[in-house]
Design an enzyme around this catalytic site. Structure first.
Site, PDB file in Angstrom:
ATOM      1  N   HIS A 100       0.821  -1.212   0.000  1.00  0.00           N
ATOM      2  CA  HIS A 100       0.000   0.000   0.000  1.00  0.00           C
ATOM      3  C   HIS A 100       0.852   1.258   0.000  1.00  0.00           C
ATOM      4  CE1 HIS A 100       0.244   0.943   4.408  1.00  0.00           C
ATOM      5  NE2 HIS A 100       0.358  -0.360   4.534  1.00  0.00           N
ATOM      6  N   ASP A 102      -0.506   4.434   0.774  1.00  0.00           N
ATOM      7  CA  ASP A 102      -1.009   5.486   1.687  1.00  0.00           C
ATOM      8  C   ASP A 102      -0.362   5.313   3.057  1.00  0.00           C
ATOM      9  OD1 ASP A 102      -2.477   3.025   1.944  1.00  0.00           O
ATOM     10  OD2 ASP A 102      -3.924   4.064   3.215  1.00  0.00           O
ATOM     11  N   ASP A 133       6.129   1.458   6.717  1.00  0.00           N
ATOM     12  CA  ASP A 133       4.717   1.073   6.529  1.00  0.00           C
ATOM     13  C   ASP A 133       4.058   1.979   5.505  1.00  0.00           C
ATOM     14  OD1 ASP A 133       2.171   0.040   6.798  1.00  0.00           O
ATOM     15  OD2 ASP A 133       1.762   1.030   8.695  1.00  0.00           O
ATOM     16  N   GLU A 167      -5.233   1.487   2.359  1.00  0.00           N
ATOM     17  CA  GLU A 167      -5.070   0.450   3.378  1.00  0.00           C
ATOM     18  C   GLU A 167      -5.285   0.978   4.778  1.00  0.00           C
ATOM     19  OE1 GLU A 167      -3.283  -2.424   6.189  1.00  0.00           O
ATOM     20  OE2 GLU A 167      -2.734  -0.337   5.943  1.00  0.00           O
ATOM     21  N   HIS A 446       2.774   3.659  12.413  1.00  0.00           N
ATOM     22  CA  HIS A 446       1.604   4.375  12.956  1.00  0.00           C
ATOM     23  C   HIS A 446       1.990   5.320  14.096  1.00  0.00           C
ATOM     24  CE1 HIS A 446      -1.646   1.393  11.387  1.00  0.00           C
ATOM     25  NE2 HIS A 446      -0.598   1.442  10.601  1.00  0.00           N
TER      26      HIS A 446
HETATM   27 ZN   LIG Z   1       0.826  -1.186   6.413  1.00  0.00          ZN
END
Ligand SMILES: [Zn+2]
Length: 478
Positions: A100, A102, A133, A167, A446
């Site tokens: 992904h 995004d 990520d 995602e 995150h």
């Molecule tokens: Zn991810």
């Protein structure tokens, strides 16, 4: 003379500077999928990637997956999904790579040590939103393919790419697309590989073959039409917060045991092989405790901790919407509060059954309070756990590749998190999915100061190159 995989490795090593610069370009695009005002940036990221794939000679299809409806009722176009192919040799096997483009939101003010959208190199670590990520791993695939081409070595297998830009916002529209193209685009695929997960520690590489599911609940209690002053009204009102906190307290005990009747009944008992895998994993409870910064954990041995993170359900209470949470001593009686909690589920737990068990138990607990307040419980998210066949050749290829690059046997692990797309592949295709983890456990996906170790980036590209070669050797011939 044809080039060897070692030539590909050498090309990767010689181009470190270029690959870091590219990652910096990718990180500088604020492709945050959850912020509607940044949708243009997600689109730009998807287009940049499509052009990159075309430069590598790939055939790209940008698939329109429609619109999403925002909270205010307005509609916003979803970024297209990239379906691409590099190599179409019918004599070769085909792997599909998912990733992904995004990212999660990020601001310097959240507590970052450097601008989240400016890739910053400190002490062998590349800091930036999306570094691990999942921009780093997706770019690693493209760099890896480019390295084969640069040394004139044919790709050992055909590569199909499925890359999305939603995602971090629930992969809206992707499941339908995978179902729709199950027989066409995904029809001739032999196996799937996803690099969007993390090692259990910081040193030993990992392959992940299982994820927990998620059932998320919201309990709403309302006691009045507006917030009330506790000095004026306190003592005469059935307070919503009092009801809610009693219900939340009835869900789980202080040892972590879920108190909802029947919740452990369908949990699949651990097989001997799973227990053995768990015992083989290289994991230090003390290092883990220190990383969290907790004084004591709920379990003390390696097996017990991993068992509770991977093979057993857990219940977490996340927050209360509508409750007073600022500094100071506001004497309010909140009129309407929404308690939020979730259960991470494991194999054989069905979301429908979990929903019924939780709703029955919470309704019973609420009725025992004899409260006249308005009460409602909903389950907005319910997804199953996922476990792949880790004896599939896809896993053999991943293991061999890790061993070749790192010189050690990788940990074969499960993870307590959820990646919705793995379920979509499991549900709509019969393909084996391998989670080829590149990031370290302390990458902070995150979180503030997300990073990708430079060594994980560089070795990750070699693992991918080696994995493609191994696949061509271990996948069964027709
Ligand atoms: Zn991810």
């Amino acid at each position: 003379m044809t080039s060897s995989i070692q030539d590909v490795f050498t090309h990767i090593e010689n181009n470190q500077q270029l690959f870091v610069k590219r990652l910096a370009e990718w990180v500088s695009v604020r492709s945050v999928s959850s912020q509607p005002e940044l949708r243009g940036e997600v689109l730009r990221m998807v287009q940049m990637t499509a052009q990159h794939i075309e430069r590598l000679g790939g055939a790209v299809e940008m698939v329109d997956i429609g619109t999403e409806t925002l909270a205010d009722g307005s509609k916003l176009a979803l970024p297209p999904v990239i379906l691409a192919e590099i190599g179409r040799d019918p004599a070769k096997k085909t792997v599909c790579v998912y990733g992904h483009l995004d990212v999660q939101p990020a601001q310097l003010e959240d507590g970052w040590d450097s601008d989240p959208f400016t890739l910053t190199h400190r002490n062998g670590k590349l800091y930036g939103r999306g570094a691990t990520d999942d921009k780093g791993p997706v770019l690693s695939w493209l760099n890896c393919i480019e390295s084969f081409q640069a040394v004139s070595k044919a790709l050992p297998v055909n590569v199909k790419l499925c890359l999305e830009g939603m995602e971090e916002s629930g992969s809206i529209g992707l499941g339908e697309l995978i179902a729709e193209r199950g027989k066409s685009f995904f029809g001739n695929v032999d196996c799937v590989c996803i690099s969007d997960s993390y090692w259990l520690g910081t040193q030993t590489p990992c392959l992940t073959f299982g994820l927990r599911g998620l059932c998320y609940f919201e309990i709403e209690v309302q006691c009045a039409q507006r917030d009330l002053h506790s000095g004026v009204y306190g003592g005469s009102v059935h307070e919503a917060m009092t009801d809610l906190t009693q219900i939340l307290a009835s869900l789980v005990d202080s040892s972590g045991r879920i108190l909802v009747p029947g919740i452990y009944k369908s949990v699949k008992p651990l097989s001997e092989m799973e227990a053995q895998l768990c015992a083989n994993v290289d994991f230090s409870p003390e290092e883990y405790r220190l990383e969290i910064g907790a004084t004591t954990l709920q379990q003390h041995t390696k097996e017990d901790i991993l068992n509770h993170r991977w093979h057993l359900p857990s219940l977490s209470i996340h927050g209360i919407e509508g409750a007073f949470s600022e500094l100071g001593q506001k004497t309010v009686i909140p009129s309407r509060v929404v308690g939020k909690f979730s259960i991470r589920t494991v194999p054989n737990m069905e979301p429908d059954e979990v929903e019924r068990q939780v709703k029955d138990y919470v309704a019973q607990t609420f009725s025992e309070l004899r409260s006249p307040n308005r009460f409602r419980i909903t389950m907005p998210v319910g997804s199953q756990a996922w476990v792949a066949d880790s004896t599939h050749p896809n896993y053999t290829a991943g293991r061999n590749a890790m061993r070749r690059v790192f010189g050690v046997e990788p940990n074969l692990i499960r993870d307590g998190c959820s990646i919705p797309v793995t379920l979509d592949f499991a549900r709509h295709t019969a393909l084996n999915v391998l989670l080829l983890s590149l990031g370290a456990c302390d990458d902070g996906a995150h979180s503030q100061n997300e990073k990708f170790n430079l060594s994980n980036y560089m070795n990750g590209m070699k693992v991918m190159a080696s994995y493609l070669e191994e696949l061509s050797l271990v996948l069964p011939k027709e």
